[in-house]
Design a protein around this motif. Structure first.
Motif: not given
Length: 393
Positions: A248-250
């Protein structure tokens, strides 16, 4: 390798000390005691500290195994992924190469592993065609014949480098040069190559290469290596994803930019500890020296088998590996394997399903298979040959 070094290898391998004569290294070889200890130590650590809590140490060992694999293959560590089997590793990469379109062509050698052919049926159902590259006079895949088959519809060239049903060594580098010239994806099934012969992925010009840990590497079962050429990685879109392979990232869940996009968060660090030790051992020993020993031993056995009445040899190619395909008159290969096992002599046996295109082309319903390792000494050879002479009837 000197006789002393062979004795030291055997002394460090429990199977060699138990009275077992093992000539099935192409199926699964014998691990060293140190490899067994590495597995047990990680399991004990997990039992003592907690499985998740011991993961930090396990991750370090996994990184060590990745670096050792990279050294063996002449590859960057970021290009190495671990999988549960050679077949699953190949299938993950193959599925990620899609989607397949009607008219796409997949070119394979006649000696293609049956499991790979089974995976290709997904592409066939989508309208792709699997086509066989002709062989040369020796029975090996012919690079000139491959060149004549190339057109814009060829999406993949896949080569089983060392087939499961005999001693053929296909011209993997020459095939890679054809693929590179034409910009076509090139996969190598190196299940019987890695750990037996020198493997340099840079010289091979391959985009994907896989092997199992249990065979000539002498690692544990349920381990495998998958190499993906870094520049080829963007072309592969794995269907299997989780928070490890696509963290997960922004911006959302993004695939890793290295070969670990084919891994998942759930992994056996104990098995990777064992695989890492096996890789370290073969790097220390030197793959060139391993191959020299294997070539000498297999040549000795081939010559002796040719002198035994009732034995027919079925190997192809001008240069041959440590896999020896044969049949003994009056014996089914699997029954021969079973009979020798009663005497604590292990060999392999293959039927048509293992290499269906080649076995059918040569009208071979099955073969018995001897596969050698630096572990095998003159005593092993004599026990095997005497047993075969006694069974010839």
């Amino acid at each position: 390798m000197s006789p002393l070094e062979v004795r030291q290898l055997r002394a460090a391998t429990p199977g060699c000390q138990s009275g077992l004569v093992h000539f099935n290294h192409a199926g699964a070889s014998l691990p060293s005691q140190a490899t067994v200890d590495a597995i047990i130590e990680q399991l004990q650590r997990e039992a003592r500290d907690g499985p998740m809590e011991a993961g930090e140490h396990g991750a370090v060992m996994a990184d060590n195994a990745r670096r050792a694999a990279a050294r063996l293959l002449n590859a960057p560590p970021s290009s190495i992924a671990f999988a549960g089997s050679g077949s699953s590793a190949w299938n993950l990469a193959f599925q990620a190469l899609g989607p397949w379109q009607p008219g796409d062509r997949i070119l394979v050698g006649r000696h293609e592993w049956g499991g790979n052919l089974a995976s290709m049926q997904v592409a066939v159902k989508a309208g792709a065609r699997v086509e066989v590259i002709p062989c040369d006079a020796s029975g090996a895949v012919c690079p000139l014949a491959l060149t004549a088959m190339i057109d814009a519809r060829v999406k993949l060239i896949d080569l089983t480098w060392l087939p499961a049903n005999g001693g053929l060594i296909n011209p993997a580098q020459a095939i890679g040069e054809v693929a590179r010239r034409h910009g076509i994806a090139y996969f190598i099934d190196a299940g019987q190559a890695v750990g037996q012969i020198p493997v340099d992925v840079q010289a091979l010009h391959c985009d994907v290469l896989k092997c199992a840990g249990r065979k000539h590497l002498r690692g544990p079962r349920a381990t495998a290596l998958l190499y993906v050429r870094p520049a080829f990685l963007p072309r592969l879109d794995p269907a299997q994803r989780d928070v490890f392979s696509a963290p997960w990232s922004a911006q959302g869940f993004d695939l890793r930019n290295d070969a670990r996009r084919f891994e998942t968060s759930e992994v056996s660090y104990a098995l990777l500890a064992g695989l890492g030790n096996a890789l370290h051992e073969i790097n220390q020993l030197g793959i060139e020296r391993v191959w020299e020993r294997v070539a000498q031993t297999s040549a000795r056995i081939r010559q002796a088998l040719g002198e035994i009445e009732g034995i027919s040899l079925h190997d192809l190619g001008e240069h041959r590996s440590g896999l020896i395909a044969f049949n003994l008159e009056g014996w089914d290969g699997f029954e021969l394997k079973r009979q020798l096992a009663l005497q604590r002599i292990n060999i392999g046996a293959n039927n048509v399903a293992y290499t269906p295109l080649d076995m059918q082309a040569r009208s071979l319903p099955g073969i018995a298979r001897i596969s050698v390792s630096p572990l095998n000494d003159e005593g092993d050879i004599e026990i095997l040959l005497n047993a075969l002479r006694a069974l010839r009837g």
